[in-house]
Design an enzyme around this catalytic site. Structure first.
Site, PDB file in Angstrom:
ATOM      1  N   CYS A  54      23.589 130.321  73.284  1.00 55.39           N
ATOM      2  CA  CYS A  54      25.095 129.709  73.682  1.00 55.39           C
ATOM      3  C   CYS A  54      26.056 130.627  74.148  1.00 55.39           C
ATOM      4  CB  CYS A  54      25.724 128.967  72.408  1.00 55.39           C
ATOM      5  SG  CYS A  54      24.307 127.819  71.787  1.00 55.39           S
ATOM      6  N   ASN A  90      26.311 119.479  72.812  1.00 59.52           N
ATOM      7  CA  ASN A  90      26.055 120.924  72.950  1.00 59.52           C
ATOM      8  C   ASN A  90      25.154 121.434  73.920  1.00 59.52           C
ATOM      9  OD1 ASN A  90      25.494 123.691  72.622  1.00 59.52           O
ATOM     10  ND2 ASN A  90      25.235 123.620  70.252  1.00 59.52           N
ATOM     11  N   HIS A 128      33.200 127.443  72.706  1.00 56.11           N
ATOM     12  CA  HIS A 128      31.524 126.939  72.992  1.00 56.11           C
ATOM     13  C   HIS A 128      31.705 125.469  72.072  1.00 56.11           C
ATOM     14  CE1 HIS A 128      27.591 126.027  72.684  1.00 56.11           C
ATOM     15  NE2 HIS A 128      27.350 126.587  71.406  1.00 56.11           N
TER      16      HIS A 128
HETATM   17  N1  ACO Z   1      21.975 111.661  60.639  1.00 54.20           N
HETATM   18  C1  ACO Z   1      22.416 111.216  59.503  1.00 54.20           C
HETATM   19  N2  ACO Z   1      22.184 111.950  58.430  1.00 54.20           N
HETATM   20  C2  ACO Z   1      21.830 113.553  58.405  1.00 54.20           C
HETATM   21  C3  ACO Z   1      21.633 113.947  59.672  1.00 54.20           C
HETATM   22  C4  ACO Z   1      21.706 113.001  60.762  1.00 54.20           C
HETATM   23  N3  ACO Z   1      21.401 113.330  62.003  1.00 54.20           N
HETATM   24  N4  ACO Z   1      21.267 115.277  59.698  1.00 54.20           N
HETATM   25  C5  ACO Z   1      21.217 115.509  58.382  1.00 54.20           C
HETATM   26  N5  ACO Z   1      21.621 114.196  57.796  1.00 54.20           N
HETATM   27  C6  ACO Z   1      22.062 114.178  56.074  1.00 54.20           C
HETATM   28  C7  ACO Z   1      21.166 115.383  55.352  1.00 54.20           C
HETATM   29  O1  ACO Z   1      19.717 114.903  55.362  1.00 54.20           O
HETATM   30  C8  ACO Z   1      22.360 115.459  54.310  1.00 54.20           C
HETATM   31  O2  ACO Z   1      21.828 114.221  53.455  1.00 54.20           O
HETATM   32  P1  ACO Z   1      21.901 114.672  51.875  1.00 54.20           P
HETATM   33  O3  ACO Z   1      23.149 115.062  51.466  1.00 54.20           O
HETATM   34  O4  ACO Z   1      21.181 113.276  51.093  1.00 54.20           O
HETATM   35  O5  ACO Z   1      20.925 115.963  51.505  1.00 54.20           O
HETATM   36  C9  ACO Z   1      23.588 115.075  54.714  1.00 54.20           C
HETATM   37  O6  ACO Z   1      23.165 114.330  56.072  1.00 54.20           O
HETATM   38  C10 ACO Z   1      24.418 116.378  54.971  1.00 54.20           C
HETATM   39  O7  ACO Z   1      23.364 117.324  55.697  1.00 54.20           O
HETATM   40  P2  ACO Z   1      24.034 118.752  56.257  1.00 54.20           P
HETATM   41  O8  ACO Z   1      22.920 119.555  56.990  1.00 54.20           O
HETATM   42  O9  ACO Z   1      24.607 119.516  54.874  1.00 54.20           O
HETATM   43  O10 ACO Z   1      25.084 118.338  57.239  1.00 54.20           O
HETATM   44  P3  ACO Z   1      26.280 119.024  57.931  1.00 54.20           P
HETATM   45  O11 ACO Z   1      27.574 118.673  57.572  1.00 54.20           O
HETATM   46  O12 ACO Z   1      25.944 120.774  57.697  1.00 54.20           O
HETATM   47  O13 ACO Z   1      26.089 118.695  59.518  1.00 54.20           O
HETATM   48  C11 ACO Z   1      24.900 119.627  61.369  1.00 54.20           C
HETATM   49  C12 ACO Z   1      24.886 119.028  60.016  1.00 54.20           C
HETATM   50  C13 ACO Z   1      25.840 118.605  62.243  1.00 54.20           C
HETATM   51  C14 ACO Z   1      23.745 119.996  62.085  1.00 54.20           C
HETATM   52  C15 ACO Z   1      26.000 121.098  61.039  1.00 54.20           C
HETATM   53  O14 ACO Z   1      25.510 121.947  60.028  1.00 54.20           O
HETATM   54  C16 ACO Z   1      26.064 121.920  62.251  1.00 54.20           C
HETATM   55  O15 ACO Z   1      26.791 121.476  63.288  1.00 54.20           O
HETATM   56  N6  ACO Z   1      25.633 123.277  62.331  1.00 54.20           N
HETATM   57  C17 ACO Z   1      25.816 123.982  63.352  1.00 54.20           C
HETATM   58  C18 ACO Z   1      24.871 123.574  64.274  1.00 54.20           C
HETATM   59  C19 ACO Z   1      25.203 124.214  65.568  1.00 54.20           C
HETATM   60  O16 ACO Z   1      26.361 124.277  66.017  1.00 54.20           O
HETATM   61  N7  ACO Z   1      24.198 124.881  66.138  1.00 54.20           N
HETATM   62  C20 ACO Z   1      24.222 125.240  67.445  1.00 54.20           C
HETATM   63  C21 ACO Z   1      25.116 126.712  67.282  1.00 54.20           C
HETATM   64  S1  ACO Z   1      24.526 127.957  68.288  1.00 54.20           S
HETATM   65  C22 ACO Z   1      23.970 127.165  69.489  1.00 54.20           C
HETATM   66  O17 ACO Z   1      24.799 126.178  70.248  1.00 54.20           O
HETATM   67  C23 ACO Z   1      22.464 127.549  69.856  1.00 54.20           C
END
Ligand code: ACO
Length: 330
Positions: free
Chosen positions: A116, A287, A257
């Site tokens: 990214c 993204n 980003h």
């Molecule tokens: N839909 C519905 N529920 C979901 C989904 C989904 N797509 N994904 C996860 N869940 C659930 C999980 O199972 C979890 O359930 P539980 O509480 O029963 O266990 C709950 O939602 C919370 O899951 P988390 O993984 O803790 O959710 P979080 O708030 O962290 O959001 C996300 C997940 C959006 C992926 C976040 O962690 C994020 O944005 N991380 C950074 C990712 C990123 O930016 N990556 C790229 C950066 S570098 C680049 O761009 C290459």
């Protein structure tokens, strides 16, 4: 030599015509829903390439727009740098395919593999080449067809990533105040496995068995990546401002980003920049990794949000991990 060495002479972007909404992803059988995706990421929809649609064609379209705005002919481009993690081919580079498509016969062309942060790293390399005298005009592209390397059954990743290309022409600054005022880049490979594609490279070549393991796709530990992204983007904004000898109060626009609106909000809060000075389009584009900043840059230009004379802070974070920032007087 005194900064600025180079300035942004033209911008462009291109995305596939096909729009995929959050509801469309749920309708594909992925256990997710529009409300969750919007609340946790800010994404409403994204553009996804058709299987036969090449990354090269998106790069060429974005570049032609940037070159037209800069008033630059293909023969004037000295260097083409493409930031990408999803090239059309692993060998040779995406950049040489773009060179051929554009007819930039004088150019040296190569890729930058920093996920990214790809466009931002590429812009710093381009700026440095102009500073050293190695080039006068550099085409810097960030482009991804992430839909080809995403597991469309993995709700941790398939809701985030998308396709598109953004292009920027950097030219030698000849006096004046317009241009890149500071640059900052860092990497940390110790945590590489938090966001990676385990198979498909020389360490674990793609075989028929790989298919079942899905190790050829992006694997991400979302919560961990989130924490590091917030921390690194904060460092990046601090450092670029320090090096440009300005404060947050001098920033007219932050273009971060576009990974997740919560990461963007945390970055703005840390930097002390109010959200009305932050450009956000992750809701419409998802993204797009290396393409996200140059797409946002051109979107901001086209919407009339970014105007000449403004001071812009760019900040990126990506797999690697890699992170960095730029201050630009536009
Ligand atoms: N839909 C519905 N529920 C979901 C989904 C989904 N797509 N994904 C996860 N869940 C659930 C999980 O199972 C979890 O359930 P539980 O509480 O029963 O266990 C709950 O939602 C919370 O899951 P988390 O993984 O803790 O959710 P979080 O708030 O962290 O959001 C996300 C997940 C959006 C992926 C976040 O962690 C994020 O944005 N991380 C950074 C990712 C990123 O930016 N990556 C790229 C950066 S570098 C680049 O761009 C290459």
């Amino acid at each position: 030599m005194k900064r600025p060495y180079s300035y942004i002479a033209g911008t462009g972007h291109a995305v596939p015509a096909k729009v995929v909404t959050n509801d469309d992803i749920a309708a594909m059988g992925v256990e997710t829903n529009d409300a969750w995706i919007q609340e946790r990421t800010g994404i409403r929809q994204r553009h996804i390439a058709e299987p036969g649609e090449s990354l090269s064609s998106l790069c060429a379209k974005a570049s032609l727009q940037a070159m037209a705005r800069a008033g630059v002919q293909p023969g004037e481009i000295d260097t083409i740098i493409v930031g990408t993690a999803s090239p059309d081919h692993l060998l040779p580079s995406q950049a040489v395919e773009v060179q051929t498509a554009l007819g930039c016969s004088r150019a040296a062309a190569f890729d930058v593999a920093s996920a990214c942060s790809g466009w931002l790293y590429g812009a710093i390399v381009g700026d440095s080449m102009i500073a050293s005298g190695a080039a006068d005009t550099v085409l810097v592209i960030g482009a991804e067809k992430l839909s080809a390397i995403v597991d469309w059954t993995d709700r941790n990743t398939c809701i985030l990533f998308a396709d598109g290309a953004g292009a920027t022409v950097l030219r030698r600054a000849r006096g004046g105040q317009k241009g890149i005022m500071s640059t900052f880049m860092r990497s940390d490979g110790a945590l590489a496995e938090l966001l990676w594609r385990p198979a498909g490279g020389a360490a674990e070549p793609f075989t028929p068995e790989t298919h079942g393991t899905k190790r050829q796709f992006i694997h991400m530990a979302g919560r961990e990546v989130f924490k590091h992204a917030v921390r690194s983007m904060a460092e990046a904004t601090d450092r670029a401002l320090d090096m440009a000898r300005i404060t947050a109060a001098d920033v007219d626009l932050l273009i971060p980003h576009q990974a997740n609106v919560r990461i963007i909000e945390a970055t703005a809060k840390h930097a002390g920049i109010s959200m009305d000075k932050v450009f956000v389009n992750v809701d419409r584009f998802g993204n797009t990794s290396a393409a996200s900043i140059p797409i946002a840059l051109n979107d901001a230009v086209e919407q009339g949000v970014l105007k000449e004379g403004m001071t812009v802070l760019f900040a990126a974070f990506g797999a690697g991990f890699t992170w960095g920032s730029l201050v630009v007087r536009y």
